[in-house]
Each structure stands twice: as structure tokens, then as C-alpha cells.
Scaffold this active site. Sequence first.
Site, PDB file in Angstrom:
ATOM      1  N   ASP A 267       0.821  -1.213   0.000  1.00  0.00           N
ATOM      2  CA  ASP A 267       0.000   0.000   0.000  1.00  0.00           C
ATOM      3  C   ASP A 267       0.856   1.264   0.000  1.00  0.00           C
ATOM      4  O   ASP A 267       0.376   2.337   0.387  1.00  0.00           O
ATOM      5  CB  ASP A 267      -0.922   0.009   1.234  1.00  0.00           C
ATOM      6  CG  ASP A 267      -2.346  -0.409   0.878  1.00  0.00           C
ATOM      7  OD1 ASP A 267      -2.584  -0.752  -0.289  1.00  0.00           O
ATOM      8  OD2 ASP A 267      -3.215  -0.395   1.769  1.00  0.00           O
ATOM      9  N   ASP A 420      -7.610  -6.984  13.620  1.00  0.00           N
ATOM     10  CA  ASP A 420      -7.244  -8.304  14.125  1.00  0.00           C
ATOM     11  C   ASP A 420      -8.122  -8.721  15.298  1.00  0.00           C
ATOM     12  O   ASP A 420      -8.608  -9.855  15.370  1.00  0.00           O
ATOM     13  CB  ASP A 420      -5.764  -8.317  14.522  1.00  0.00           C
ATOM     14  CG  ASP A 420      -5.366  -7.086  15.320  1.00  0.00           C
ATOM     15  OD1 ASP A 420      -6.252  -6.291  15.683  1.00  0.00           O
ATOM     16  OD2 ASP A 420      -4.157  -6.916  15.580  1.00  0.00           O
TER      17      ASP A 420
END
Length: 689
Positions: A267, A420
Site C-alpha cells: 500500500d 485483528d
Amino acid sequence: MAPGLDFSDWWAKDTRKGTPVVVKMENPNYSVVEIEDPDGAFRPVEKSRGKNAKKVTWVLLLRAHRAVGCVAWIATLFWALLGTVKKRLIFRQDVAMATEKLGKGKLLFTIIKAFLVTSLMILAFEIVAYFNGWQYFNNPNLHIPRTSDTQGLFHLAYVTWLWFRADYIAPLIQALSKFCVALFLIQSADRLILCLGCFWIKYKKIKPTMEGDPFKLDDVEGSGYQYPMVLVQIPMCNEREVYEQSISAVCQLDWPKDRLLIQVLDDSDDESIRCLIKAEVATWNQRGVNIIYRHRLVRTGYKAGNLKSAMSCEYVKAYEFVAIFDADFQPNPDFLKKTVPHFKDNPELGLVQARWGFVNKDENLLTRLQNINLCFHFEVEQQVNGVFLKFFGFNGTAGVWRIKALEESGGWLERTTVEDMDIAVRAHLNGWKFIFLNDVKVLCEVPESYEAYRKQQHRWHSGPMHLFRLCLPAIITSKIAVWKKANLILLFFLLRKLILPFYSFTLFCIILPLTMFVPEAELPVWVICYVPVFMSFLNILPAPKSFPFIVPYLLFENTMSVTKFNAMVSGLFKLGSSYEWVVTKKAGRSSESDLLAAAERESKTPNQLQIESGASESELTELNQLKVDPVRVKRVNKIYRKELTLAFLLLTASVRSLLAAQGVHFYFLLFQGLTFLLVGLDLIGEQMS
């Protein structure tokens, strides 16, 4: 000098027994003392008659030398501190600060400044009262003025403050302190239970095991059916320092190449970094590794958006498991062979999490203190929860997921910065179980600067509170057992994510310094000293080599409570910084195996490298120029205003405790204030020699 004890009440005053004795010494170094009666032996002796002039002179000179040395040391320290502050202020002018970040934490900073100003005013009252003998109501010299009998405006103001303090301020502080102490004891009990669970695991040698050896060569050799299809993802963003070592480590995983696919999910918005990563991927591709490079055109959702985009590829459907490694993680070649077999014959297992190891844990004091916290997190918290509850928060990296578990739980969502933990909670609500492998380590880095560590901790503590707001309805309406719901709400979120930073900041950074000016609400010594030291001792047990740092660890944890409390509030109430993601800065520390591999690559001739990469000489020259490390800018230290303000607040309270002769309170406040001062001046992350 003889002890000044008066026994005249025990003996008769009117009767004198014995004969007057005169003792004379010929040595001129001793003076003459006359004892006329039994009482005379116990009467105070004048200093001038007990010591000669030479002895008194030497004593005075010695004391004067010590006093001058102490004053010189204090002056030197103060001068060095002023010089450091001046340098920080000069450097801070060159630091570019975004306009939208200037107001971040402004409310908390204003509250702390108000506490500081109030404490300074009260301290001024207390100092004047101390030297005038007004500090105790039972002092006979203290005259409380009436409306018709006022001895002075200042005296009247001080007595009015005493009345107001006892009737209105003290009850509020006492109630808040009792509430925080209760939370403190509950959280300490939770830590103690976790440690007992860890001791039980060690004593019984409980750990997840695999039945037999799933990779025996007795089976049909070469069929490869015992190796499931595994997808490995490496999400990264502008990771110039660590991209090469992470890709190299993942490409050396011991797994059949036809059953392994590596995705480099880049990214980066820096074109030069993208070129370097593409070249590294192409190099390993030429060596026969099944690796691809992906770059998103629309970079939304941070890491969660990156992973979600990668999982939407059509070819992912052919894979059964996915392993995730952040850009600074360096797994060993046998990582997949130690984790993937746990899924065999265990259809309810959704996640296998490995432990982190740190290549730079001894870099400076900051990294050493982080190592203590993270060792306790992995070896105690995650191991105990994994063994007894089959649930813990996914660490975002160094883990292997069953892709079916991800899909049934809703996949990666971009709603928080702790994607997460989000996927772990949703998988738990869907009935999936987790395994934590404490003996499988993956090397990585911890932040080496306070600025990077502060931003990381802000994300780690604001994200869970934001997630709690979003997940609470789903937890309540889920079909899991009631005790699992209670564990999620009360322990996983409230106690360990909300209560811990709340009571740490409120009790040790606000209430404790205020109680120095409100003696009616004084905290007991066991709250300030005994229990925190005992809990720090438990926290440091998983890292026994860090025992010399137990006191700095205790003080630094209280210091970090400011950042954690601010992050917790911003996440709970969805303030502007609750959805802020800042990539943690890495230093590019390598493990020993990586250094050997790098030396081997550098030893190759340019012709061999050109053959492997299939690139032209001009392209190689351009890549080599990009690989040259950019000019390293000298590290700029910053000033952290909240920490500095709290430092002066605690030091002010320590002066008040010194006036009240409160030894334990004085030393705790003094050292805690100095710790805040070091952190506020950004000295905690300086490199060790």
C-alpha cells in the site's frame, strides 16, 4: 553529649545523695565536666563545653563541604535540564505538525494544567502555613479567627481553605479513590489468577500437541496430499527499512512450492519504495518462488482494506489456510510445519497464533520495558486464555487462519483500526476455537523511539474501545454460552481494556498528587507501594533477565497511563483520533540468519544477479541507486506537553509530602515525576552505549 533524660520525677527532688565529684583531665583536647549530683549526669551538656574548638571547626568544614557539593550537583543538574529544554524547543520549531493534530488531546491537557495551577496555589498556602506553624488544628499557636477577630487576610484565607477542604473536597476525593482502589484490586486479582494459571501450565507441561508426525516419509512420497494449500500474505505500507528481510524470510518457508502462494500486499504511496518491492518480488520469482505483487489503486480501510482486497481474488478459493506476517516479521523456515498440522482432524479450530520474539529488545531502556510487557502478554495472558478458554485476541500477524473461519465470520472489516481483534471476536461468536503456540517464535521489532511507541499504544487502546461499542449488541444477542459473553464483556473489554488505563491514570497521576494537599483523603502505603511492586514482580516473571528494571518498569507504566487513558476515551466516545492509523516506524533490525543471507547475496557477482533478475544493466544501476539508504536525518526530539505538565504536578506534590514528612509518598512522587520529565523530554528512547 549525654542523653537528655529527666528522671527527677522518679527520684526524690529534695534529697541529695553522694559526694560532689570533680573530674579533671590533663589532656587539653578534652574539656572539664563537673558532676555535682546524680541528676547532673543526665542533664544536657552545652555543645561548647563538650567539644573543643578544633573538632567543631572540622565538623563545620565537613558539613559545609557536603552542602556546597550538594548545591553544586543540584545546580549542574538544573542547568543541564534547562539546556535540554532549550534544545528541545529549538528542534521542535523544525518539526512539521499537521493542523488537525494540534487540538488532539486538548481537553485532557487543559484538565491537567488546571490541576497543576491549583496544586501550585495550594502549595504556596501550605509553605507559608508550614513556616508560620498553622498546619495543624491541634497547634495551640494556631488561632482560628472569627468574623470579629481577624488576624490577617492570608491567615483567614488559609483557615477557610482548611474548612472547605475537609467538608467538600476530601469526601469527593475519598469516594473516587476508594472506587479506583477497588478497581485496582480487581485488576490485580485478575493478573494474579492469570499468573497462577501460567504456573499450572508450566507445572503440568500443558501445551497443544500434534498426533504423530504428519510429515513422515512413509506415505506415498511425492504425492503431496498431506500438504494443504497455504496462502501467505505480507501487508506493508512504505516499509523501506524492512521489506527485503520480510520477503526473504517468507520466501524461504519450508513448504512445497506448488502448494504455497505468497502475496506481497503493498500500500505504499512512495513510487521509489514500490519499485524496490517490485524488484525484490521479481528476484524471488526468478528463483522459482510462487510470489506475486499487489498494489491497490484505491487505498481505503488501512490494513483491513488491504487484506480484504487480497482475499477477494478469484484464485484464493483454491487455498485452505492463510498465514499473515507484517512487514517487519521474519518467520523461521519451519513455521508452517509447526502451525498448519494443528488444523488436522480439528475442524473447530480457526486460528493458530505464534509468539513474537524481538531482535532489538536490548537496544535502549524503552525497548527493554516493552519486552517486559509483551512477554507477559504472550506467555501469561494469551497462553492461559488459549489453554483454558480457547480464545484470545488475534495479534494481527504471525498467525495462520482457516479461510473458512474468516469467511463465516464476515471477513475483514474496515470499521476499526484493530481489525485483528475485530475478526477474532466475531470468529469466537461463531464458535471457532483458537490455539496459542508459546514455543513457536517469529522475530520482529519493537518501536525504538517514544514517538513511535506512543502512536502504537494510542491505536492499540483506542481501537478496542471503538470495537466494544460496535460489538456489544452482537455479543449480547449471540448464541454462545453466558459465561463466554461475561468473559468477553467484563474481562476481555472492560477490565483489561477500559478499567486498567482508567484507574492507572486517575489513581496515580491525579488522586495521589491531590491527596498531598488534602491529607484527609490520604492513600494507604500498601496502595502506593506494596501492591504495585508485587504486581510489577508478577509482570516481570516471564522475562527474568529484566529484574533490574522493575522500578523503571513500574514508573514507566504509570507514565504511559496518560496516553492509554487519552486513547481509551477517544475510542469510547468516537473522538477524531479513534480512527487514526499511523504506521509504526521500523529501524530495519535483522536477525543473525538474515545477516548471513544478506552477506551471501552481496557476495554474488553482478552478472549472476543480472541473470537471476532478468534485468538490463541500466535497470540494475537504477535499482542499486534506489536501494542506497537515504540520507539519515538526525533524530529530532520532541516535547510532550501532557507528560511535562504531569511531571511538574507530581514534583509539586512531592514537595508538599516532604513538608508533611511522608517518606514513602515523597519518594514515589519524586521518582514518578522525574520519569514523567524524562518521557516528556523524549529521553526514554535514547540509545544505550
